[in-house]
Design a protein around this motif. Sequence first.
Motif, PDB file in Angstrom:
ATOM      1  N   ASN A 154      -5.509  -6.919  -3.548  1.00 22.75           N
ATOM      2  CA  ASN A 154      -5.663  -8.171  -2.968  1.00 22.75           C
ATOM      3  C   ASN A 154      -4.426  -8.681  -2.176  1.00 22.75           C
ATOM      4  O   ASN A 154      -4.838  -9.315  -1.073  1.00 22.75           O
ATOM      5  CB  ASN A 154      -6.462  -9.331  -3.639  1.00 22.75           C
ATOM      6  CG  ASN A 154      -5.663  -9.753  -4.576  1.00 22.75           C
ATOM      7  OD1 ASN A 154      -4.826  -9.036  -5.269  1.00 22.75           O
ATOM      8  ND2 ASN A 154      -6.149 -10.739  -5.481  1.00 22.75           N
ATOM      9  N   TYR A 155      -3.386  -8.778  -2.522  1.00 25.80           N
ATOM     10  CA  TYR A 155      -2.300  -9.156  -2.084  1.00 25.80           C
ATOM     11  C   TYR A 155      -1.139  -8.255  -2.073  1.00 25.80           C
ATOM     12  O   TYR A 155      -0.250  -8.690  -2.822  1.00 25.80           O
ATOM     13  CB  TYR A 155      -1.994 -10.630  -2.618  1.00 25.80           C
ATOM     14  CG  TYR A 155      -2.908 -11.701  -2.082  1.00 25.80           C
ATOM     15  CD1 TYR A 155      -2.259 -12.863  -0.998  1.00 25.80           C
ATOM     16  CD2 TYR A 155      -3.968 -11.912  -2.952  1.00 25.80           C
ATOM     17  CE1 TYR A 155      -3.416 -13.739  -0.609  1.00 25.80           C
ATOM     18  CE2 TYR A 155      -4.931 -12.941  -2.504  1.00 25.80           C
ATOM     19  CZ  TYR A 155      -4.421 -14.034  -1.443  1.00 25.80           C
ATOM     20  OH  TYR A 155      -5.278 -14.772  -0.874  1.00 25.80           O
ATOM     21  N   GLN A 158       2.615  -9.418  -1.093  1.00 34.49           N
ATOM     22  CA  GLN A 158       2.890 -10.579  -2.155  1.00 34.49           C
ATOM     23  C   GLN A 158       3.265 -10.135  -3.486  1.00 34.49           C
ATOM     24  O   GLN A 158       4.217 -10.464  -4.061  1.00 34.49           O
ATOM     25  CB  GLN A 158       1.684 -11.718  -2.055  1.00 34.49           C
ATOM     26  CG  GLN A 158       2.076 -12.921  -2.701  1.00 34.49           C
ATOM     27  CD  GLN A 158       0.756 -13.700  -3.145  1.00 34.49           C
ATOM     28  OE1 GLN A 158      -0.079 -13.633  -4.031  1.00 34.49           O
ATOM     29  NE2 GLN A 158       0.548 -14.454  -2.098  1.00 34.49           N
ATOM     30  N   TRP A 162       6.594 -10.566  -5.227  1.00 30.91           N
ATOM     31  CA  TRP A 162       6.540 -11.308  -6.452  1.00 30.91           C
ATOM     32  C   TRP A 162       7.283 -10.634  -7.478  1.00 30.91           C
ATOM     33  O   TRP A 162       7.891 -11.366  -8.740  1.00 30.91           O
ATOM     34  CB  TRP A 162       5.404 -11.771  -6.814  1.00 30.91           C
ATOM     35  CG  TRP A 162       4.810 -12.939  -6.075  1.00 30.91           C
ATOM     36  CD1 TRP A 162       5.400 -13.514  -4.754  1.00 30.91           C
ATOM     37  CD2 TRP A 162       3.701 -14.111  -6.205  1.00 30.91           C
ATOM     38  NE1 TRP A 162       4.551 -14.324  -4.087  1.00 30.91           N
ATOM     39  CE2 TRP A 162       3.596 -14.641  -5.232  1.00 30.91           C
ATOM     40  CE3 TRP A 162       2.875 -14.133  -7.345  1.00 30.91           C
ATOM     41  CZ2 TRP A 162       3.036 -15.903  -5.291  1.00 30.91           C
ATOM     42  CZ3 TRP A 162       2.048 -15.098  -7.318  1.00 30.91           C
ATOM     43  CH2 TRP A 162       2.010 -16.172  -6.239  1.00 30.91           C
ATOM     44  N   VAL A 284      -9.599 -13.260  -5.262  1.00 26.14           N
ATOM     45  CA  VAL A 284      -8.295 -14.129  -5.649  1.00 26.14           C
ATOM     46  C   VAL A 284      -8.504 -14.047  -7.105  1.00 26.14           C
ATOM     47  O   VAL A 284      -9.582 -14.571  -7.682  1.00 26.14           O
ATOM     48  CB  VAL A 284      -8.166 -15.155  -4.932  1.00 26.14           C
ATOM     49  CG1 VAL A 284      -6.789 -15.838  -5.231  1.00 26.14           C
ATOM     50  CG2 VAL A 284      -8.082 -15.272  -3.284  1.00 26.14           C
ATOM     51  N   CYS A 285      -7.485 -13.771  -7.766  1.00 24.96           N
ATOM     52  CA  CYS A 285      -7.486 -13.859  -9.335  1.00 24.96           C
ATOM     53  C   CYS A 285      -7.731 -15.481  -9.800  1.00 24.96           C
ATOM     54  O   CYS A 285      -8.473 -15.167 -10.761  1.00 24.96           O
ATOM     55  CB  CYS A 285      -6.108 -13.251  -9.757  1.00 24.96           C
ATOM     56  SG  CYS A 285      -4.862 -14.192  -9.126  1.00 24.96           S
ATOM     57  N   SER A 286      -7.276 -16.214  -9.102  1.00 23.86           N
ATOM     58  CA  SER A 286      -7.127 -17.398  -9.625  1.00 23.86           C
ATOM     59  C   SER A 286      -8.271 -18.298  -9.150  1.00 23.86           C
ATOM     60  O   SER A 286      -8.402 -19.585  -9.531  1.00 23.86           O
ATOM     61  CB  SER A 286      -5.846 -18.563  -9.025  1.00 23.86           C
ATOM     62  OG  SER A 286      -5.713 -17.905  -7.742  1.00 23.86           O
ATOM     63  N   THR A 446      -0.368 -21.623  -4.580  1.00 21.53           N
ATOM     64  CA  THR A 446       0.504 -20.982  -5.727  1.00 21.53           C
ATOM     65  C   THR A 446       1.930 -20.837  -4.770  1.00 21.53           C
ATOM     66  O   THR A 446       2.598 -19.835  -4.386  1.00 21.53           O
ATOM     67  CB  THR A 446       0.243 -19.613  -5.991  1.00 21.53           C
ATOM     68  OG1 THR A 446      -0.260 -18.835  -4.788  1.00 21.53           O
ATOM     69  CG2 THR A 446      -1.158 -19.730  -6.996  1.00 21.53           C
ATOM     70  N   PHE A 452       3.663 -19.016 -12.429  1.00 20.15           N
ATOM     71  CA  PHE A 452       2.198 -18.487 -12.220  1.00 20.15           C
ATOM     72  C   PHE A 452       1.923 -17.354 -13.395  1.00 20.15           C
ATOM     73  O   PHE A 452       2.735 -16.539 -13.406  1.00 20.15           O
ATOM     74  CB  PHE A 452       1.977 -18.244 -10.860  1.00 20.15           C
ATOM     75  CG  PHE A 452       0.573 -17.620 -10.579  1.00 20.15           C
ATOM     76  CD1 PHE A 452      -0.285 -18.709 -10.217  1.00 20.15           C
ATOM     77  CD2 PHE A 452       0.121 -16.335 -10.874  1.00 20.15           C
ATOM     78  CE1 PHE A 452      -1.888 -18.155 -10.238  1.00 20.15           C
ATOM     79  CE2 PHE A 452      -1.237 -15.877 -10.390  1.00 20.15           C
ATOM     80  CZ  PHE A 452      -2.208 -17.003 -10.342  1.00 20.15           C
TER      81      PHE A 452
HETATM   82  C1  LIG Z   1      -1.557 -14.983  -6.887  1.00 17.29           C
HETATM   83  N1  LIG Z   1      -2.589 -15.461  -6.011  1.00 17.29           N
HETATM   84  C2  LIG Z   1      -3.500 -16.611  -6.612  1.00 17.29           C
HETATM   85  C3  LIG Z   1      -1.940 -15.954  -4.644  1.00 17.29           C
HETATM   86  C4  LIG Z   1      -3.246 -14.093  -5.623  1.00 17.29           C
HETATM   87  C5  LIG Z   1      -4.243 -13.734  -6.777  1.00 17.29           C
HETATM   88  O1  LIG Z   1      -5.152 -12.999  -6.670  1.00 17.29           O
END
Ligand SMILES: C[N+](C)(C)CC=O
Length: 489
Positions: A154-155, A158, A162, A284-286, A446, A452
Motif C-alpha cells: 500500500n505504501y 514509504q 521507514w 491503510v493498516c491503521s 503518522t 508507530f
Molecule cells: C503507516 N501508514 C498508516 C501510513 C500506512 C499503513 O498502511
Amino acid sequence: MTYPTQPEASHFIDGAYVEDDSGAALPVIYPATGETIADLHAATPALIDRALAAAKRAQPAWAAMTGTERGRILRRAADIMRERNRALSELETKDTGKPLQETLVADATSGADALEYFGGLAATLSGEHIQLGDDFIYTRREALGVTVGIGAWNYPTQIACWKAAPALACGNTMVFKPSETTPLCALKVAEILKEAGLPDGVFNVVQGYGEVGAGLVEDERVAKVSLTGSVPTGRRVYAAAASGMKSVTMELGGKSPLVIFDDANVEDAVSAAINANFYSTGQVCSNGTRVFVQDGIREAFLARLSERLGGVKMGDPLDEATNFGPMVSARQREIVEGFIARGREEGARLVAGGGRPTGMSDENGYWVEPTVFADVTDEMTIAREEIFGPVMSVFGFATEEEALERANATIYGLSAGVFTRDLARAHRFVGKLQAGSCWINTYNLTPVEAPFGGMKMSGVGRENGQVAIEHWSQLKTVYVAMGEVEAPY
Ligand SMILES: C[N+](C)(C)CC=O
Ligand SMILES: NC(=O)c1ccc[n+]([C@@H]2O[C@H](COP(=O)([O-])OP(=O)(O)OC[C@H]3O[C@@H](n4cnc5c(N)ncnc54)[C@H](O)[C@@H]3O)[C@@H](O)[C@H]2O)c1
Ligand SMILES: [K+]
C-alpha cells in the motif's frame, strides 16, 4: 522528468541493477487499467545469496563511518527524493493505483521525512557511562549487522524508507524485498541512495513472492527482520526469525476503532471517518474501520457522511482532481467484495456504495465504491476481520464504558481515535485504549517523529520516532576495572 515504468532490471544489488531471467515472472499491473506496465522476475536463490553477501561485505565499513557521515548521505537522499517527488509519485500511482493527489503528499514525501529525520539522529547515537567507585561501565550502541526489510503493497516508497532510514542510520545494511504487487518504487529509493553517496551493498532490493521473503528471513547472515504485512504473514515471519534468534519489527494489520461522542464536532468527525476509511481506497493498516457513533448524533453523522460522499471523484488516478482510486489488484477487489456480501447477508444496513461504480470500467480497473454499513453488530464478520478496502462499519453506543469495552474487544491493537470536545474524557479514554497509536479529534496522521506500531496481534516493536533507534541497534556493555583483580584462590 518521468520514470519509465519498466526499470533497468528487477533487482538492485551491490550498487547496480541486476537481472536473472530464470526467476519466476513478476508482471507489474496498473490497477486503473489492468495493463502490464513492467515485466520483472523474482530473485533466484543465487541472487538472494548475492544480495546478502553484498550486504554482509559492506556492513563493517558502513558501521565504521561516523553517524554524521552516514546521516549526511541519508539527508542528501531526502533532498533528491523531494526534488523528484512528482516523478516518484507518478510511478507510485502507476504501481499502486492510488490517486496522484495522494501520492504527491504521502509517499516519497514521507520517505524523505524519514531519511531526513534519521539522517539527523544518526549523529546522536551514543551509549552511557556508569561510575562504580573507581571502576566504571560504559555502553556502546552498535549496529545489528545485516537486516532484512519486507514490504506490503500500500505504501511502497514509504515502507522502504521507514525501514531503511533508521536501519542505515544505525550502521546496518539492508536487503529489502518489496511486495510483489508493487515492486517499482523501492528500486528508485536504492538508485537515489546510491546517487546520494551510499556505498555499494548497503541497501539492496530483491524482488519476489513470499518464498523470496522466507529465504531472506531464514538466512543465518541476517540479524533482524522488519516486516510490514498481514497478521498471518507476521506469524510465519516472526516464527522463522525466532528460530534464528533474530530481532524483529512487525507492522501488521488492524481493525481499529474510531469513537465519536455526542459532543463531537460532527463535521470534523465525518472528515476523520472519511480519512480513516477511504484514503488510499481503504488500503491503510491503521484505518479506523469500526466507527462507533454515540446514539444522540448517529443519524446526523450518517446523513452528513452520505452527503459528503457526493464529493468522491473516481477517475484517472494520474489526474490530480481524482480523489479515490481503484483497489490495488483484482484479487484484493474480490476479497473486499466478499466482505461486502457477508455484511449484507449478516444483516448490516447498507448506507452507501456496496458495488462497482457505474461508468467506470469493470473489466480492467479494480474499482469498488466507498461503502458504508450502519447497524453493524460486534459479531458480524465485517466488524471483526480486517477488510483492507473502502468499507466503513458504523455502530451505535450509549455510554463511555460501553464504547471502551467494545473498542478494545478485538485481537488487533494498531490504532484508535476518539472525537469529543471534553478533553478530560478524551485523555481518560485513550489511556484505556489498547492501541499503539491513538488520535484525539483527528485520525491517521503518522508523522515520522511519532513512534508507530501495534499492540496485541497488530505488531511488535515501533517504527519512527527516536525509539526506532533502539529497534535497529544493540547495546554492548563494557566493564572497566581500575584496580587489582580479586580471586578466591
Ligand atoms: C503507516 N501508514 C498508516 C501510513 C500506512 C499503513 O498502511
Ligand atoms: N502496520 C503497518 O505499518 C502496516 C502498513 C501497511 C500494511 N499493513 C498490513 O499489510 C497487509 C496488507 O499487505 P499485504 O497484503 O502485502 O501483506 P502480506 O502479508 O500478504 O505480504 C507482506 C509481505 O510479506 C511477504 N511474504 C509473504 N509470505 C512471506 C513469508 N512466508 N516470509 C517472508 N515474507 C513473506 C510478501 O511477499 C509481501 O512482501 C494488511 O494486513 C495491512 O494491515 C500494515
Ligand atoms: K502494481
